[in-house]
Design a protein around this motif. Structure first.
Motif, mmCIF file in Angstrom:
data_model
loop_
_atom_site.group_PDB
_atom_site.id
_atom_site.type_symbol
_atom_site.label_atom_id
_atom_site.label_comp_id
_atom_site.label_asym_id
_atom_site.label_seq_id
_atom_site.Cartn_x
_atom_site.Cartn_y
_atom_site.Cartn_z
ATOM 1 N N LEU A 1 12.010 -26.268 5.182
ATOM 2 C CA LEU A 1 12.273 -26.562 3.778
ATOM 3 C C LEU A 1 13.695 -27.085 3.586
ATOM 4 C CD1 LEU A 1 10.475 -23.569 2.007
ATOM 5 C CD2 LEU A 1 9.724 -25.945 2.158
ATOM 6 N N VAL A 2 14.645 -26.560 4.361
ATOM 7 C CA VAL A 2 16.002 -27.120 4.347
ATOM 8 C C VAL A 2 15.964 -28.565 4.860
ATOM 9 C CG1 VAL A 2 18.307 -26.953 5.371
ATOM 10 C CG2 VAL A 2 17.145 -24.890 4.565
ATOM 11 N N GLY A 3 15.168 -28.784 5.917
ATOM 12 C CA GLY A 3 15.007 -30.143 6.432
ATOM 13 C C GLY A 3 14.405 -31.083 5.405
ATOM 14 N N PHE A 4 13.514 -30.556 4.570
ATOM 15 C CA PHE A 4 12.924 -31.365 3.509
ATOM 16 C C PHE A 4 13.994 -31.819 2.514
ATOM 17 C CE2 PHE A 4 11.155 -31.281 -0.874
ATOM 18 C CZ PHE A 4 10.349 -32.404 -0.787
ATOM 19 N N VAL A 5 14.873 -30.894 2.129
ATOM 20 C CA VAL A 5 15.947 -31.244 1.184
ATOM 21 C C VAL A 5 16.864 -32.308 1.785
ATOM 22 C CG1 VAL A 5 17.954 -30.363 -0.064
ATOM 23 C CG2 VAL A 5 15.864 -29.000 0.051
ATOM 24 N N VAL A 6 17.208 -32.128 3.058
ATOM 25 C CA VAL A 6 18.075 -33.109 3.738
ATOM 26 C C VAL A 6 17.389 -34.469 3.786
ATOM 27 C CG1 VAL A 6 19.167 -33.701 5.927
ATOM 28 C CG2 VAL A 6 19.268 -31.347 5.082
ATOM 29 N N THR A 7 16.101 -34.462 4.098
ATOM 30 C CA THR A 7 15.345 -35.722 4.190
ATOM 31 C C THR A 7 15.307 -36.433 2.843
ATOM 32 O OG1 THR A 7 13.940 -34.826 5.950
ATOM 33 C CG2 THR A 7 13.107 -36.729 4.736
ATOM 34 N N GLU A 8 15.077 -35.663 1.781
ATOM 35 C CA GLU A 8 14.972 -36.275 0.450
ATOM 36 C C GLU A 8 16.291 -36.890 -0.009
ATOM 37 O OE1 GLU A 8 11.545 -36.275 -0.993
ATOM 38 O OE2 GLU A 8 11.807 -36.023 1.162
ATOM 39 N N ARG A 9 17.401 -36.420 0.527
ATOM 40 C CA ARG A 9 18.701 -36.988 0.164
ATOM 41 C C ARG A 9 18.967 -38.304 0.880
ATOM 42 N NH1 ARG A 9 23.452 -32.667 0.547
ATOM 43 N NH2 ARG A 9 24.529 -34.493 -0.295
ATOM 44 N N ARG A 10 18.241 -38.537 1.984
ATOM 45 C CA ARG A 10 18.574 -39.689 2.818
ATOM 46 C C ARG A 10 17.600 -40.848 2.701
ATOM 47 N NH1 ARG A 10 20.537 -36.782 8.528
ATOM 48 N NH2 ARG A 10 22.375 -35.726 7.626
ATOM 49 N N VAL A 11 16.320 -40.568 2.407
ATOM 50 C CA VAL A 11 15.336 -41.652 2.398
ATOM 51 C C VAL A 11 15.451 -42.464 1.114
ATOM 52 C CG1 VAL A 11 13.729 -40.402 3.880
ATOM 53 C CG2 VAL A 11 13.555 -40.166 1.395
ATOM 54 N N ALA A 12 15.040 -43.730 1.209
ATOM 55 C CA ALA A 12 15.153 -44.637 0.062
ATOM 56 C C ALA A 12 14.151 -44.295 -1.041
ATOM 57 C CB ALA A 12 14.957 -46.075 0.522
ATOM 58 N N HIS A 13 12.952 -43.864 -0.651
ATOM 59 C CA HIS A 13 11.903 -43.558 -1.628
ATOM 60 C C HIS A 13 11.378 -42.144 -1.370
ATOM 61 C CE1 HIS A 13 11.937 -47.763 -2.789
ATOM 62 N NE2 HIS A 13 11.834 -48.094 -1.518
ATOM 63 N N PRO A 14 12.113 -41.120 -1.807
ATOM 64 C CA PRO A 14 11.736 -39.732 -1.522
ATOM 65 C C PRO A 14 10.501 -39.291 -2.309
ATOM 66 C CG PRO A 14 13.586 -39.783 -3.025
ATOM 67 C CD PRO A 14 13.344 -41.199 -2.605
ATOM 68 N N LEU A 15 9.779 -38.338 -1.726
ATOM 69 C CA LEU A 15 8.672 -37.728 -2.455
ATOM 70 C C LEU A 15 9.187 -37.001 -3.692
ATOM 71 C CD1 LEU A 15 6.429 -36.062 0.295
ATOM 72 C CD2 LEU A 15 5.912 -38.084 -1.071
ATOM 73 N N LEU A 16 10.326 -36.349 -3.556
ATOM 74 C CA LEU A 16 10.906 -35.576 -4.644
ATOM 75 C C LEU A 16 12.361 -36.004 -4.845
ATOM 76 C CD1 LEU A 16 10.928 -33.321 -6.724
ATOM 77 C CD2 LEU A 16 11.396 -31.691 -4.882
ATOM 78 N N PRO A 17 12.628 -36.927 -5.755
ATOM 79 C CA PRO A 17 14.025 -37.279 -6.050
ATOM 80 C C PRO A 17 14.787 -36.038 -6.516
ATOM 81 C CG PRO A 17 12.507 -38.864 -7.058
ATOM 82 C CD PRO A 17 11.670 -37.708 -6.574
ATOM 83 N N LEU A 18 15.842 -35.687 -5.799
ATOM 84 C CA LEU A 18 16.538 -34.442 -6.089
ATOM 85 C C LEU A 18 17.174 -34.440 -7.475
ATOM 86 C CD1 LEU A 18 18.190 -33.654 -2.641
ATOM 87 C CD2 LEU A 18 16.051 -32.792 -3.597
ATOM 88 N N ARG A 19 17.387 -35.632 -8.049
ATOM 89 C CA ARG A 19 17.961 -35.680 -9.394
ATOM 90 C C ARG A 19 17.045 -35.001 -10.420
ATOM 91 N NH1 ARG A 19 16.694 -40.937 -7.959
ATOM 92 N NH2 ARG A 19 14.846 -41.823 -8.998
ATOM 93 N N LEU A 20 15.750 -34.926 -10.097
ATOM 94 C CA LEU A 20 14.811 -34.287 -11.015
ATOM 95 C C LEU A 20 15.081 -32.794 -11.150
ATOM 96 C CD1 LEU A 20 11.370 -35.946 -10.181
ATOM 97 C CD2 LEU A 20 12.687 -36.186 -12.280
ATOM 98 N N ILE A 21 15.327 -32.138 -10.022
ATOM 99 C CA ILE A 21 15.493 -30.684 -10.065
ATOM 100 C C ILE A 21 16.949 -30.263 -10.268
ATOM 101 C CG2 ILE A 21 13.441 -30.239 -8.678
ATOM 102 C CD1 ILE A 21 15.177 -29.886 -6.254
ATOM 103 N N LEU A 22 17.894 -31.199 -10.073
ATOM 104 C CA LEU A 22 19.295 -30.862 -10.299
ATOM 105 C C LEU A 22 19.647 -30.897 -11.781
ATOM 106 C CD1 LEU A 22 21.014 -32.727 -7.316
ATOM 107 C CD2 LEU A 22 20.513 -30.291 -7.538
ATOM 108 N N ASP A 23 18.824 -31.552 -12.578
ATOM 109 C CA ASP A 23 19.002 -31.497 -14.022
ATOM 110 C C ASP A 23 18.755 -30.067 -14.491
ATOM 111 O OD1 ASP A 23 18.926 -33.031 -16.804
ATOM 112 O OD2 ASP A 23 17.233 -31.611 -16.768
ATOM 113 N N ARG A 24 19.636 -29.555 -15.338
ATOM 114 C CA ARG A 24 19.561 -28.135 -15.724
ATOM 115 C C ARG A 24 18.243 -27.802 -16.418
ATOM 116 N NH1 ARG A 24 23.935 -24.418 -19.033
ATOM 117 N NH2 ARG A 24 22.451 -22.892 -19.826
ATOM 118 N N THR A 25 17.828 -28.644 -17.360
ATOM 119 C CA THR A 25 16.611 -28.340 -18.115
ATOM 120 C C THR A 25 15.387 -28.355 -17.223
ATOM 121 O OG1 THR A 25 17.544 -29.240 -20.159
ATOM 122 C CG2 THR A 25 15.137 -29.083 -20.020
ATOM 123 N N ARG A 26 15.220 -29.424 -16.439
ATOM 124 C CA ARG A 26 14.035 -29.512 -15.572
ATOM 125 C C ARG A 26 14.098 -28.493 -14.456
ATOM 126 N NH1 ARG A 26 14.922 -34.868 -16.769
ATOM 127 N NH2 ARG A 26 16.131 -35.211 -14.886
#
Length: 549
Positions: A261-286
């Protein structure tokens, strides 16, 4: 001439309306089937355990592995729909789902059923996001699409209730037109013809979408799915008497799951088209909405799982009676959703959702107070010829119904605002992913929660087993029964059946208590971090998709 000119558009409009009508029917039926499968097996669980000889630990996986495969692959399924075409992905997912349902319906061992349930989840992960996306493809923005979205959302709500009722009806069948059947198998087999027909009609009734040229995030999908599986497997294994928390396989599974799961987070930060854009979950409300939904879904899944067995195994309800007993939950959810929909434009979401989760927590605590005499003597009396069910004196109207309705209203008040906040102020290009993440969180949260609460339940079941195994063995022998002989019509021994009855309430009550705590955590997260005013919520331009309940 005038008549012909007028007739032309009318005929074209009628044809277009018929096409959209067929498309909506097909998409809605498929969605109903996928949602229905999340609850239809809950009523069948005691009968599956009896026929396939599954232990309490193995039985949790019948529900967990479907949710885990569904939720873990849901975002990947959505991306595949964009890449390969949503209509093709929709048809492929339904075909996989139908084939897996056939496999599960004819399973002769527990592992076969679990494999089938996992493949069902994979098929659902392909079909479900494509079904929602196909509404936007087949219906233009405006009233037509809004109506289609409403019908689609209605199928999600109806599916939960229909699953319980249909599951009870099918499980209770022992013959059809004079042909002997095993009822619980029909809860799986019924999906096969529906899924195959829908898949065959998809190319004719649905308009396909344009395909995306974005690359598929395969490493992210692998890390997320295997990481979640490792975590859930370790948590479930920890509750088994033969393994526990110090077992090497348990520890290795938990550590590997966390690392992936840590590897998943690292992967999502590096790929051009991530399955889960981390900006979605870093927003406080979402991020708050997603975090709270994990805990709320975990508690709700446990309610269905443990209560579905309690009313049958302990209270002695027949399957259909058990299905009907849960119908007030669906009515309560709709009532809570209506309340939330009216309040969300007037008061802050925090107060609506925070109150909803508090109500649900109180309800779960109420379930933890089941009062059953499960002493060895009482268990033996219930097993004697003509004996009543162990919990036959438990009143549905005072011990089950009030808390069922209370939790349902609370969940209805929770889901509507959480859906809105999950896609609040989301970028247009992320709107589909935002709603997909919410659905993913629901399924994954339920799987993880059931693993945790199942482990809590097993801890108390194992402790109680040590206390009552000896007296039950002696009592069965005194009744002239061989404790190790199989009960007629099932694969469990007389002793195992007696132990199930004697220990289940202890395990379920503590699991409900744990679920109440999880719901309190969800409420605490909401009251602390969720701060969206009605004006801010109303400024969103995107129309959120309604998640599966």
């Amino acid at each position: 001439m005038t008549d012909q000119t007028t007739a032309g558009p009318s005929t074209a409009d009628a044809a277009l309306g018929a096409h959209r009508g067929r498309a909506l029917v097909l998409i809605s039926v498929a969605q109903l089937m996928l949602v229905l499968d999340g609850t239809i097996t809950n009523i069948a669980l005691p009968h599956i355990a009896r026929d396939l000889g599954m232990t309490p630990a193995g039985l949790t996986w019948v529900v967990t592995i479907y949710s885990l495969a569904f939720g873990g692959l849901l975002l990947l399924g959505g991306r595949l729909g964009d890449l390969l075409g949503r209509r093709r992905t929709f048809a492929a997912g339904l075909t996989v789902f139908a084939a897996a349902s056939l496999l599960g319906g004819f399973a002769t061992d527990g592992w076969m059923l679990l494999a089938a349930r996992a493949i069902q989840g994979m098929g659902a992960a392909l079909a479900s996001p494509a079904a929602l996306a196909l509404i936007t493809t087949n219906f233009p923005a405006g009233p037509a699409r809004n109506k289609a979205m409403g019908v689609f959302a209605g199928m999600s709500g109806i599916g939960a209730a229909t699953g319980l009722l249909l599951g009870g009806f099918l499980t209770g069948l022992d013959s059809i037109l004079g042909v002997e059947v095993t009822g619980w198998r029909l809860t799986l087999l019924i999906n096969a013809p529906i899924g195959l027909v829908a898949a065959a009609l998809a190319p004719r009734w649905l308009t396909d979408s344009e395909r995306s040229r974005n690359r598929l995030d395969v490493p992210g999908a692998i890390c997320a799915t295997l990481g979640l599986f490792g975590l859930v497997f370790g948590l479930s294994r920890a509750g088994e008497a033969d393994h526990g928390w110090t077992d090497p396989v348990t520890l290795a599974s938990l550590v590997l799951g966390v690392l992936l799961l840590v590897g998943f987070v690292v992967t999502e930060r590096r790929v051009a088209h991530p399955l889960l854009p981390l900006r979605l979950i870093l927003d406080r409300t979402r991020g708050t909405s997603f975090g709270a939904m994990v805990f709320a879904s975990a508690a709700m899944f446990a309610m269905f799982y443990f209560n579905g067995q309690f009313v049958q195994r302990i209270m002695g309800y027949e399957p259909l009676h058990a299905g009907v007993a849960f119908l007030p939950f669906s009515v309560g959810v709709m009532t809570g959703a209506v309340i939330a929909s009216k309040l969300v434009t007037r008061i802050g979401v925090r107060y609506i959702t925070g109150t909803g989760t508090l109500l649900a927590s109180v309800a779960l605590f109420g379930f933890s107070r089941y009062d059953v005499d499960d002493s060895p003597a009482a268990v033996l009396r219930s097993l004697a010829p003509g004996g009543d069910a162990l919990g036959a004196d438990v009143s549905y109207w005072t011990s089950v119904f009030p808390f069922l309705v209370l939790m349902a209203v609370g969940m209805g008040m929770t889901f509507v605002p959480m859906t809105l906040t999950a896609v609040h102020a989301v970028r247009r290009e992320d709107s589909g992913v935002g709603s997909g993440v919410l659905n993913t969180v629901q399924q994954v949260g339920g799987a993880i929660g059931l693993a945790v609460l199942g482990t809590i339940s097993l801890h108390f079941i194992n402790a109680r087993t040590d206390e009552v195994a000896g007296p039950l063995r002696e009592g069965l022998t005194g009744m002239g029964l061989d404790p190790d002989a199989s009960v007629p019509g099932g694969s469990l021994s007389y002793l195992d059946s007696a132990l199930y009855t004697a220990t289940y309430t202890e395990g379920a009550s503590n699991a409900f208590l744990g679920a109440s705590v999880l719901m309190l955590i969800a409420s605490l997260v909401i009251w602390t971090f969720l701060d969206v005013t009605p004006r801010e919520l109303g400024s969103d331009e995107e129309t959120p998709a309604v998640p599966t309940i």
